[in-house]
Design an enzyme around this catalytic site. Structure first.
Site, short mmCIF file in Angstrom:
data_model
loop_
_atom_site.label_atom_id
_atom_site.label_comp_id
_atom_site.label_asym_id
_atom_site.label_seq_id
_atom_site.Cartn_x
_atom_site.Cartn_y
_atom_site.Cartn_z
N GLY A 205 11.68 43.03 17.06
CA GLY A 205 11.37 44.34 16.68
C GLY A 205 12.66 44.98 16.19
O GLY A 205 13.63 44.11 15.52
N GLU A 206 12.85 46.10 16.31
CA GLU A 206 14.18 46.74 15.80
C GLU A 206 14.61 46.70 14.25
O GLU A 206 15.55 46.59 13.97
CB GLU A 206 15.06 46.54 16.93
CG GLU A 206 15.90 45.21 17.02
CD GLU A 206 17.00 45.22 17.93
OE1 GLU A 206 17.99 44.64 17.31
OE2 GLU A 206 16.98 45.69 18.99
N ALA A 207 13.51 46.32 13.52
CA ALA A 207 13.83 45.96 11.94
C ALA A 207 14.54 44.96 11.89
O ALA A 207 15.25 44.68 10.50
CB ALA A 207 14.53 47.33 11.43
#
Lengths: 348, 348
Positions: free
Chosen positions: B313-315
Site C-alpha cells: 500500500g502507501e502508494a
C-alpha cells in the site's frame, strides 16, 4: 572486488572458465535479509523488490548493494539467414539502427537517459554477416570464440550491473534455431513474428529454422544432446556469441546481469545448457511478446520481472528493468527500521 | 487546461459531478498514435509503453504528454473494525507510519525520490476512527462526503499525473467489505492476509467482512444492487472515501490517475459501480499479492502494469509504476522517426 576478465582463444578455454564459475556470496545475502527484516513494512511486502536486493547483494558479493555504475550494452550483428526473407525489415536496418543508437535516437537511448545507465553499442563486423545456417555453419569455431571474447571485453571491472541486449535483422530466426537445437520440440514452438512477419512469411521462417537445425544434425531422433557451443557456432550469430561471452565475463567479475528479450535469452541459454547454474547471476527483465520467450524462460526456470508486451530488443526491456533495481536498492538502503521510526512491530 | 475541482457537500452533489465527467480527448490520442507510428521501431514493439502514452495524451488532453509534475498522495485513516483483531498490527501503527512518511523513512519516500514525484501525506482525523462497521455504519453521509471533499482537495490544477495510495490498519477488511457489497461472491473471495494474518485470525477477518455486509443489508438474496455511495458510507473508511474523491476531482481536472493496490482499487470501484466509465482516466499500477485484488481487477476490466508480489500500500506500487510512465514518455518524445534517422521501413 572484481578481477579483469580473461580473453578466450578456443572453446576449450571457454569450457575451462565455465568450470571455474564463482558461486553466490551467501554472507552478503544474509546481511541483506537481516536488514530487510527490520525495515518499516510487513515482511515480504515489497515482493520481488526484496528478492532483487537479495540477488544483487549475493552476486555483487557486498551489502549494501550499489547501483552507481550500471551499463547497458547492445551487441549488433548481421545474419546470412536474413537473405532467406525471414524478417519484415531489410538487413541494412542493422547498421542503420547502430547509427541511430550512436546519434541517440533509439528507444534504448531514452531509457538509459531516464534511468541513468551508461550505454555502449558494439558493432560486430556488420559488413560480414554470418553464413546462412541452412547451408553452412553460421560461424567457424575461431570466429565464434572471437565474438565471445569481444563480448567479454564489454565487462570492465567495477560495473555494478550489466543490462544486455542485441540488434540484428534475422536474429530471432537464429535464436529460434538455438532453442530448437538446445531444447527440442517443434520449430514452430520457438519461431514467432520477430519484427512482424506473419502468414506465408512466418511459415517460411519456421521452415528455415527447421532446415538449419537438421542441416547440422542437432536434435535428430536418437541423437544425444547437442554440444551447446557447437550449436552456437552452427546456428548462432556474432551478437549472440558476444552476449554469451559477456554473461560469462560478468560472472567472473561479480557483476549481476539483466537479460533482455528472446534473442538475448537464447544466447544465455547456451551457457545454461553447459551448466545449469551458469545464469544464477542473471535476472530476466521482461517476457517478450515473441512467443518462444515464455517457453524459453520456463526451460531456464526464470520468472521475468516485467510483462508489458514489448518485443524491441536493443536492451530496451533490460534497461527498463533497471528502474525496478533502482527502486529496490533505494527502499532497502533508504527506509527506516522499526526501531529508528518508532513503529510498532507485528502484534502477538 | 485544468479547472479547479469543486468541493461537494452531499451525495447528491457527488452524483451531479458523476453525471458531468469529461470524456477522452480523442484528437490528442490520434496525434500520439500518428507520432508513434513514425518512431524507429517495429509498430507496437514497445508494447504497453505505447498504450501508456496513448492513455496519457488522451486524458491529459494534450500531445505530447508531459510528466513534469507527478504527485503521489497517501491518505491515512483509522478503522473502528481494527478493534476486532483483523490486522497483524495494532491500530497505533497508522499514526506511526504517518510520522514515518513525514520523516522520509517509508518505502514510498524512497520511491518518490527515485522517480522524482512530489509526495503528499493526508492524515485524516486518526484519533477518530470510523465506527466498527459490524455494529453501525462506518460513517454518516456528511462524514463520508467531507472525506471525499478532502480527497478532492489533493488535486491541484496543473498536476500531470496523480499516484494514489493509502495507509490504515484494518483497511483491507474495509476494502473486502466494499468489494463484497458491490460485486457479491463470498466473503472469503475478497478477504486475504493483508499485513499478514493467517489461520484463525484470517477466519475471523472473513467473518467480520461477512457480518459487516449483512449488518447493512447489502448483497442479500433478492435485494437489488446496493447504492455504491451507501456502501462506501457503511463499510468504507475516511482514506478510502478520500481516494474516491481524488479520482473524481482528477477526472474533472484532466489529471490521469495511477491506482495502487487492493484498498485503493476497492475505493475506486465505488465510482466504477456508479458509472462504468468513471475509471477510464485511471491505470492500475500493479496487482497486489492480496488475492482479492486480481479478482477486483477482473471486475473492473483493468490489466495491472506490474505483477511483483507487492502488498505494502502507501502508494508504493503506484509510484513504482511512475517509472514506466517516465520510460513511455521519454521514448515517445525522444526517439527519432524513421525519416530523421534514415532507417528503412518495413519491407514489402
Amino acid at each position: 572486488m572484481s578481477e579483469p576478465h580473461r580473453a578466450v582463444a578456443s572453446f576449450a578455454e571457454v569450457r575451462a572458465l565455465m568450470r571455474a564459475l564463482p558461486g553466490p556470496d551467501l554472507e552478503a545475502g544474509t546481511r541483506a535479509a537481516q536488514r530487510e527484516a527490520q525495515l518499516t513494512k510487513p515482511a515480504g511486502a515489497l515482493g520481488r523488490l526484496e528478492e532483487l536486493v537479495q540477488w544483487l547483494s549475493t552476486w555483487q558479493a557486498r551489502h549494501p548493494p550499489v547501483l552507481a555504475r550500471p551499463r547497458s550494452c547492445v551487441f549488433a550483428g548481421n545474419h546470412g539467414v536474413a537473405a532467406r526473407g525471414v524478417s519484415a525489415y531489410p538487413a541494412a536496418v542493422t547498421a542503420q539502427m547502430v547509427q541511430n543508437f550512436i546519434r541517440g535516437g533509439a528507444a534504448v537511448n531514452q531509457l538509459c537517459k531516464t534511468f541513468d545507465a551508461d550505454l555502449r553499442v558494439y558493432e560486430m563486423a556488420l559488413e560480414r554477416p554470418t553464413r546462412d545456417f541452412t547451408s553452412a555453419p553460421a560461424m567457424e569455431e575461431d570466429e565464434c570464440v572471437r565474438a565471445m571474447a569481444y563480448g567479454m571485453m564489454a565487462v570492465e571491472p567495477g560495473l555494478d550491473v550489466l543490462c544486455l541486449g542485441e540488434m540484428g535483422i534475422g536474429n530471432t530466426t537464429s535464436a529460434a534455431a538455438l532453442c530448437l537445437a538446445l531444447f527440442g520440440g517443434a520449430a514452430g514452438d520457438w519461431t514467432g513474428p520477430g519484427t512482424g512477419v506473419a502468414g506465408a512469411a512466418l511459415d517460411r521462417k519456421v521452415a528455415v529454422v527447421q532446415a538449419g537445425v537438421e542441416r547440422h544434425g542437432f536434435h535428430l531422433a536418437g541423437a544425444g544432446p547437442a554440444d551447446p557451443l557447437a550449436v552456437l557456432c552452427c546456428v548462432g550469430g556474432h551478437e549472440l556469441a558476444a552476449i554469451a561471452g559477456a554473461i560469462l565475463a560478468a560472472r567472473l567479475a561479480r557483476t549481476p546481469v539483466v537479460l533482455d528479450g528472446f534473442a538475448c535469452t537464447a544466447a544465455a541459454a547456451v551457457l545454461f545448457s553447459l551448466d545449469r547454474h551458469a545464469l544464477d547471476h542473471c535476472v530476466v527483465a521482461h517476457v517478450s511478446a515473441e512467443p518462444g520467450h515464455r517457453r524459453l524462460l520456463d526451460r531456464l526456470g526464470k520468472a521475468a520481472l516485467l510483462d508489458l508486451g514489448m518485443r524491441l530488443g536493443e536492451a530496451s526491456g533490460a534497461t527498463l528493468a533497471l528502474a525496478l533495481l533502482r527502486a529496490a536498492v533505494a527502499c532497502h538502503c533508504g527506509m527506516a527500521t522499526f526501531g529508528e521510526a518508532g513503529v510498532s512491530g507485528k502484534a502477538g
